[in-house]
Design a protein around this motif. Structure first.
Motif, mmCIF file in Angstrom:
data_model
loop_
_atom_site.group_PDB
_atom_site.id
_atom_site.type_symbol
_atom_site.label_atom_id
_atom_site.label_comp_id
_atom_site.label_asym_id
_atom_site.label_seq_id
_atom_site.Cartn_x
_atom_site.Cartn_y
_atom_site.Cartn_z
ATOM 1 N N ARG A 104 0.892 -1.162 0.000
ATOM 2 C CA ARG A 104 0.000 0.000 0.000
ATOM 3 C C ARG A 104 0.928 1.209 0.000
ATOM 4 N NH1 ARG A 104 -1.566 3.429 3.850
ATOM 5 N NH2 ARG A 104 -0.497 2.180 5.406
ATOM 6 N N PHE A 105 0.955 1.923 -1.065
ATOM 7 C CA PHE A 105 1.934 2.991 -1.229
ATOM 8 C C PHE A 105 1.526 4.227 -0.423
ATOM 9 C CE2 PHE A 105 2.179 0.066 -4.684
ATOM 10 C CZ PHE A 105 3.536 -0.166 -4.773
ATOM 11 N N THR A 106 2.496 4.787 0.258
ATOM 12 C CA THR A 106 2.259 5.874 1.197
ATOM 13 C C THR A 106 2.041 7.198 0.480
ATOM 14 O OG1 THR A 106 3.601 4.778 2.872
ATOM 15 C CG2 THR A 106 3.283 7.141 3.141
ATOM 16 N N ASN A 107 0.914 7.824 0.810
ATOM 17 C CA ASN A 107 0.659 9.187 0.388
ATOM 18 C C ASN A 107 1.356 10.082 1.418
ATOM 19 O OD1 ASN A 107 -0.686 11.834 0.553
ATOM 20 N ND2 ASN A 107 -1.991 11.020 -1.064
ATOM 21 N N VAL A 108 2.404 10.750 1.009
ATOM 22 C CA VAL A 108 3.260 11.494 1.943
ATOM 23 C C VAL A 108 2.501 12.630 2.619
ATOM 24 C CG1 VAL A 108 5.397 12.800 2.204
ATOM 25 C CG2 VAL A 108 5.319 10.818 0.673
ATOM 26 N N GLU A 109 1.672 13.338 1.879
ATOM 27 C CA GLU A 109 0.893 14.426 2.472
ATOM 28 C C GLU A 109 -0.012 13.903 3.588
ATOM 29 O OE1 GLU A 109 0.808 17.795 2.106
ATOM 30 O OE2 GLU A 109 2.600 17.591 0.864
ATOM 31 N N GLN A 110 -0.681 12.785 3.333
ATOM 32 C CA GLN A 110 -1.560 12.211 4.355
ATOM 33 C C GLN A 110 -0.766 11.740 5.566
ATOM 34 O OE1 GLN A 110 -3.818 9.131 2.425
ATOM 35 N NE2 GLN A 110 -5.191 10.589 1.418
ATOM 36 N N LEU A 111 0.387 11.110 5.346
ATOM 37 C CA LEU A 111 1.217 10.661 6.464
ATOM 38 C C LEU A 111 1.681 11.854 7.290
ATOM 39 C CD1 LEU A 111 2.771 8.549 8.085
ATOM 40 C CD2 LEU A 111 4.604 8.706 6.357
ATOM 41 N N ARG A 112 2.137 12.875 6.617
ATOM 42 C CA ARG A 112 2.585 14.080 7.328
ATOM 43 C C ARG A 112 1.446 14.665 8.161
ATOM 44 N NH1 ARG A 112 3.729 17.173 3.124
ATOM 45 N NH2 ARG A 112 5.691 16.145 2.669
ATOM 46 N N SER A 113 0.251 14.737 7.596
ATOM 47 C CA SER A 113 -0.913 15.264 8.319
ATOM 48 C C SER A 113 -1.263 14.413 9.529
ATOM 49 C CB SER A 113 -2.127 15.347 7.383
ATOM 50 O OG SER A 113 -1.919 16.305 6.397
ATOM 51 N N LYS A 114 -1.192 13.091 9.377
ATOM 52 C CA LYS A 114 -1.473 12.192 10.511
ATOM 53 C C LYS A 114 -0.484 12.442 11.641
ATOM 54 C CE LYS A 114 -3.350 8.267 7.951
ATOM 55 N NZ LYS A 114 -3.169 6.849 7.629
ATOM 56 N N LEU A 115 0.786 12.523 11.292
ATOM 57 C CA LEU A 115 1.811 12.728 12.321
ATOM 58 C C LEU A 115 1.587 14.051 13.054
ATOM 59 C CD1 LEU A 115 4.902 11.410 10.346
ATOM 60 C CD2 LEU A 115 3.888 10.352 12.384
ATOM 61 N N ILE A 116 1.323 15.090 12.322
ATOM 62 C CA ILE A 116 1.099 16.404 12.929
ATOM 63 C C ILE A 116 -0.144 16.374 13.820
ATOM 64 C CG2 ILE A 116 0.488 18.808 12.418
ATOM 65 C CD1 ILE A 116 2.403 18.518 9.935
ATOM 66 N N SER A 117 -1.198 15.691 13.371
ATOM 67 C CA SER A 117 -2.425 15.622 14.179
ATOM 68 C C SER A 117 -2.209 14.834 15.469
ATOM 69 C CB SER A 117 -3.572 15.009 13.369
ATOM 70 O OG SER A 117 -3.388 13.613 13.219
ATOM 71 N N LEU A 118 -1.174 13.992 15.504
ATOM 72 C CA LEU A 118 -0.843 13.220 16.714
ATOM 73 C C LEU A 118 0.227 13.918 17.549
ATOM 74 C CD1 LEU A 118 -0.900 9.672 15.104
ATOM 75 C CD2 LEU A 118 -2.483 10.530 16.851
ATOM 76 N N ASN A 119 0.448 15.202 17.275
ATOM 77 C CA ASN A 119 1.385 16.049 18.029
ATOM 78 C C ASN A 119 2.851 15.749 17.763
ATOM 79 O OD1 ASN A 119 -0.675 17.586 19.282
ATOM 80 N ND2 ASN A 119 -1.045 15.829 20.633
ATOM 81 N N PHE A 120 3.148 15.155 16.628
ATOM 82 C CA PHE A 120 4.543 14.987 16.221
ATOM 83 C C PHE A 120 5.011 16.248 15.515
ATOM 84 C CE2 PHE A 120 3.568 10.424 16.517
ATOM 85 C CZ PHE A 120 4.728 9.959 17.115
ATOM 86 N N ASN A 121 6.282 16.558 15.680
ATOM 87 C CA ASN A 121 6.939 17.630 14.958
ATOM 88 C C ASN A 121 7.892 16.973 13.964
ATOM 89 O OD1 ASN A 121 8.009 20.165 14.215
ATOM 90 N ND2 ASN A 121 9.603 19.987 15.774
#
Length: 149
Positions: A104-121
């Motif tokens: 399942r190929f990673t959509n980078v924008e979606q991954l970045r958004s998920k990380l940010i929404s989980l309080n990752f920098n």
């Protein structure tokens, strides 16, 4: 050799057995499905500094990715990092040396958004080919992200 403790987790007993061949006393190996992460006592009672996911996210379904990322955000101690390397959507049409398993190929924008929404920098990100070629047989388009909680 450079860290105090390593917990290696895989759903595959065979993969864990292969890893044990290269282990030292700092390694703890667990056969575990990602769906069980939140209830796994050994992990929940230890301070986790780093979660390392190399070629994992593109090998699991999105619901498991969400479980893993949420677990990492709640388990990592402050300053802890998640390190991700995954095939991107730009790799989907490129030829594969191993073409007989789930991706399942990673959509980078979606991954970045998920990380940010989980309080990752996000402290590091690179995308492209040349990051992990497999001999002369394959050069996947990858993303590498390091994010800190």
């Amino acid at each position: 050799e450079k860290v105090k403790n390593v917990i290696s987790i895989d759903n595959s007993t065979q993969s864990i057995e292969n890893l044990k061949k290269y282990s030292n006393d700092n390694n703890d190996f667990q056969v575990l499905d990602i769906n069980s992460l939140s209830t796994y006592d050994i992990l929940n009672t230890r301070k986790i500094d780093v979660v390392y996911c190399r070629f994992l996210l593109h090998a699991i379904k999105e619901d498991r990715e969400n479980i893993l990322l949420k677990w990492a955000s709640s388990t990592l101690q402050p300053g802890g990092r998640i390190m991700i390397e995954s095939r991107t959507t730009e790799d989907e049409t490129k030829p594969k040396y191993y073409d007989n398993h789930y991706r399942r190929f990673t959509n980078v924008e979606q991954l970045r958004s998920k990380l940010i929404s989980l309080n990752f920098n996000i402290i590091y990100e690179i995308q492209g080919t040349g990051l992990s070629p497999y001999h002369d047989l394959e050069d996947p388009h990858l993303v590498r992200i390091i994010a800190e909680i």
